[in-house]
Design a protein around this motif. Structure first.
Motif, PDB file in Angstrom:
ATOM      1  N   ILE A  20       0.910  -1.351  -0.013  1.00 41.23           N
ATOM      2  CA  ILE A  20      -0.128  -0.299  -0.023  1.00 41.23           C
ATOM      3  C   ILE A  20       1.073   1.168  -0.366  1.00 41.23           C
ATOM      4  N   ALA A  21       1.893   1.222   0.878  1.00 41.48           N
ATOM      5  CA  ALA A  21       2.992   2.254   0.970  1.00 41.48           C
ATOM      6  C   ALA A  21       3.500   2.688  -0.605  1.00 41.48           C
ATOM      7  N   ASP A  22       3.910   1.448  -1.134  1.00 44.39           N
ATOM      8  CA  ASP A  22       4.795   1.914  -2.083  1.00 44.39           C
ATOM      9  C   ASP A  22       3.626   2.101  -3.184  1.00 44.39           C
ATOM     10  N   ARG A  23       2.530   1.995  -3.434  1.00 47.79           N
ATOM     11  CA  ARG A  23       1.844   2.538  -4.209  1.00 47.79           C
ATOM     12  C   ARG A  23       1.370   3.888  -3.965  1.00 47.79           C
ATOM     13  N   ILE A  24       1.436   4.477  -3.224  1.00 50.95           N
ATOM     14  CA  ILE A  24       1.388   6.090  -2.417  1.00 50.95           C
ATOM     15  C   ILE A  24       2.270   6.537  -2.566  1.00 50.95           C
ATOM     16  N   ARG A  25       3.291   6.844  -2.618  1.00 43.89           N
ATOM     17  CA  ARG A  25       4.706   6.796  -3.114  1.00 43.89           C
ATOM     18  C   ARG A  25       4.707   7.029  -4.166  1.00 43.89           C
ATOM     19  N   SER A  26       4.034   6.223  -5.050  1.00 49.35           N
ATOM     20  CA  SER A  26       4.678   5.720  -6.439  1.00 49.35           C
ATOM     21  C   SER A  26       3.775   6.784  -7.577  1.00 49.35           C
ATOM     22  N   PHE A  27       2.194   6.697  -7.243  1.00 47.04           N
ATOM     23  CA  PHE A  27       1.184   7.311  -7.697  1.00 47.04           C
ATOM     24  C   PHE A  27       0.687   7.774  -6.535  1.00 47.04           C
ATOM     25  N   PRO A  28       1.291   9.781  -6.307  1.00 50.58           N
ATOM     26  CA  PRO A  28      -0.051  10.266  -4.090  1.00 50.58           C
ATOM     27  C   PRO A  28      -1.001  10.370  -4.322  1.00 50.58           C
ATOM     28  N   THR A  29      -1.419  10.365  -5.552  1.00 52.93           N
ATOM     29  CA  THR A  29      -2.935  10.626  -5.719  1.00 52.93           C
ATOM     30  C   THR A  29      -4.163   9.305  -5.671  1.00 52.93           C
ATOM     31  N   THR A  30      -3.673   8.824  -5.687  1.00 51.11           N
ATOM     32  CA  THR A  30      -4.143   7.422  -5.318  1.00 51.11           C
ATOM     33  C   THR A  30      -5.894   6.942  -4.130  1.00 51.11           C
ATOM     34  N   TYR A  44      -2.564  -1.161   9.562  1.00 52.34           N
ATOM     35  CA  TYR A  44      -3.507   1.309   9.610  1.00 52.34           C
ATOM     36  C   TYR A  44      -1.988   1.062  10.302  1.00 52.34           C
ATOM     37  N   ARG A  45      -1.231  -0.001  11.652  1.00 51.09           N
ATOM     38  CA  ARG A  45      -0.992   0.595  12.406  1.00 51.09           C
ATOM     39  C   ARG A  45       0.809   0.708  11.669  1.00 51.09           C
ATOM     40  N   LEU A  46       0.648  -0.068  10.755  1.00 51.69           N
ATOM     41  CA  LEU A  46       2.698  -0.418  10.181  1.00 51.69           C
ATOM     42  C   LEU A  46       2.404   1.077   9.051  1.00 51.69           C
ATOM     43  N   LEU A  47       1.051   1.453   8.656  1.00 51.17           N
ATOM     44  CA  LEU A  47       1.199   2.873   7.757  1.00 51.17           C
ATOM     45  C   LEU A  47       0.922   4.383   8.682  1.00 51.17           C
ATOM     46  N   VAL A  48       0.820   4.402   9.745  1.00 51.17           N
ATOM     47  CA  VAL A  48       0.844   5.117  10.687  1.00 51.17           C
ATOM     48  C   VAL A  48       2.131   5.365  10.969  1.00 51.17           C
ATOM     49  N   GLN A  49       3.128   4.221  10.913  1.00 53.26           N
ATOM     50  CA  GLN A  49       4.190   4.736  11.423  1.00 53.26           C
ATOM     51  C   GLN A  49       4.968   4.884  10.295  1.00 53.26           C
ATOM     52  N   GLN A  50       4.956   4.603   9.267  1.00 55.51           N
ATOM     53  CA  GLN A  50       5.369   5.169   8.151  1.00 55.51           C
ATOM     54  C   GLN A  50       5.141   7.481   7.629  1.00 55.51           C
ATOM     55  N   PHE A  58      -0.593  10.874   3.156  1.00 58.03           N
ATOM     56  CA  PHE A  58      -1.740  10.528   2.258  1.00 58.03           C
ATOM     57  C   PHE A  58      -2.274  11.789   2.068  1.00 58.03           C
ATOM     58  N   SER A  59      -1.159  12.825   1.744  1.00 56.08           N
ATOM     59  CA  SER A  59      -2.033  14.503   1.335  1.00 56.08           C
ATOM     60  C   SER A  59      -3.261  14.429   0.166  1.00 56.08           C
ATOM     61  N   GLY A  60      -2.423  13.548  -0.497  1.00 56.40           N
ATOM     62  CA  GLY A  60      -3.339  13.619  -2.189  1.00 56.40           C
ATOM     63  C   GLY A  60      -4.172  11.730  -2.472  1.00 56.40           C
ATOM     64  N   THR A  61      -3.873  11.543  -1.215  1.00 56.61           N
ATOM     65  CA  THR A  61      -5.079  10.382  -1.761  1.00 56.61           C
ATOM     66  C   THR A  61      -6.244  10.751  -1.336  1.00 56.61           C
ATOM     67  N   THR A  62      -7.157   9.966  -1.762  1.00 56.57           N
ATOM     68  CA  THR A  62      -8.769  10.065  -1.432  1.00 56.57           C
ATOM     69  C   THR A  62      -8.871   8.325  -1.232  1.00 56.57           C
ATOM     70  N   SER A  63     -10.107   7.721  -0.229  1.00 55.70           N
ATOM     71  CA  SER A  63     -10.548   6.873   0.267  1.00 55.70           C
ATOM     72  C   SER A  63     -11.764   6.325   0.545  1.00 55.70           C
ATOM     73  N   MET A  94      -3.876  12.446   5.457  1.00 59.69           N
ATOM     74  CA  MET A  94      -5.192  12.261   4.564  1.00 59.69           C
ATOM     75  C   MET A  94      -7.064  13.480   4.964  1.00 59.69           C
ATOM     76  N   SER A  95      -6.882  14.579   3.830  1.00 59.32           N
ATOM     77  CA  SER A  95      -8.395  14.821   3.588  1.00 59.32           C
ATOM     78  C   SER A  95      -9.691  14.475   4.392  1.00 59.32           C
ATOM     79  N   ALA A  96     -10.277  14.988   5.059  1.00 61.70           N
ATOM     80  CA  ALA A  96     -11.441  14.121   6.209  1.00 61.70           C
ATOM     81  C   ALA A  96     -12.799  13.857   4.684  1.00 61.70           C
ATOM     82  N   GLU A  97     -12.325  15.144   3.681  1.00 64.16           N
ATOM     83  CA  GLU A  97     -13.260  15.486   3.213  1.00 64.16           C
ATOM     84  C   GLU A  97     -12.869  13.941   1.913  1.00 64.16           C
ATOM     85  N   ARG A  98     -12.035  13.553   1.845  1.00 63.32           N
ATOM     86  CA  ARG A  98     -11.903  12.444   0.789  1.00 63.32           C
ATOM     87  C   ARG A  98     -11.556  10.425   1.530  1.00 63.32           C
TER      88      ARG A  98
END
Length: 242
Positions: A20-30, A44-50, A58-63, A94-98
């Protein structure tokens, strides 16, 4: 399908978090499809640690989350909105709106399901969908039988699922809501990459059925075999029946 078997559950969690982290780093708007459950807490705990270490933005991501209980609002500690806030959203940028979770207390549930589908389409679709698997073989809350072209909708939860999820409700299955909103199997299959993670001996039988049994709407997880870009991460205990 790429099936990865690790020696331990911790290795499985780390492998999934790295993907998941590699995907976000390669494509920030994932656009991420997210899931809940004990397995996901570790990821999620591991992602938060990173993120805390400055290695993940996570600023460009949407979930979009897979599901939510009908009748539980965002402030309810048993809602999946609350779960996501506790385990991920409150700890990353991550933006709350996204950060989307179905609204379990919407006045018109059918309209909420249609709105959710529209929001996924407007985002450009889900790039990476994280999945667990339930004892009934469900992905999301797609209980048996679930049509493989099903969309986001209201479903009745199986008694097996309510029992499985009762730990979050003081161990009482009767306190688990009877209905939920869930992405449909068809919605899930439209994601560009599916990532299913399962650990522990308790998941071995249903994993074997999902991966080696016939494709059937009675086991919604078998639908992943229809997708051309799937990664399954298991520890040895979950993979023992394969």
């Amino acid at each position: 399908m790429n099936i990865i078997v690790t020696d331990t559950s911790d290795q499985a969690f780390r492998y999934a978090a790295s993907m998941i982290a590699d995907r976000i780093r390669s494509f920030p708007t994932t656009v991420l499809g997210l899931a809940t459950g004990r397995t996901m807490e570790s990821i999620y705990r591991l992602l938060v640690q990173q993120h805390d270490g400055g290695a993940l933005d996570f600023s460009g991501t949407t979930s979009f989350n897979l599901d939510e209980y009908v009748g539980l609002g965002a402030a309810d500690p048993n809602s999946y909105r609350h779960y996501m806030r506790e385990h991920l959203f409150a700890h990353v940028n991550m933006s709350a709106e996204r950060a989307h979770v179905p609204d379990g207390v919407a006045a018109d549930l059918a309209a909420e399901c249609a709105r959710y589908e529209a929001a996924i389409r407007a985002s450009g679709g889900i790039d990476l969908q994280l999945l667990g698997i339930g004892e009934t073989g469900h992905i999301g809350f797609n209980e048996p039988p679930s049509a493989f072209d099903s969309r986001t909708r209201v479903v009745d939860l199986d008694e097996v699922t309510r029992r499985q999820n009762s730990a979050m409700f003081s161990g009482d299955p009767e306190r688990v809501p009877e209905r939920a909103l869930t992405m449909g199997v068809g919605t899930i299959l439209e994601a560009r990459h599916l990532l299913l993670v399962a650990v522990g001996e308790g998941k071995a039988a249903i994993i074997n059925e999902a991966l080696n049994g016939p494709i059937s709407e009675n086991v919604s997880a078998t639908a992943i075999k229809l997708h051309d870009n799937v990664t399954v991460i298991l520890d040895k205990a979950a993979a023992r029946s394969r």
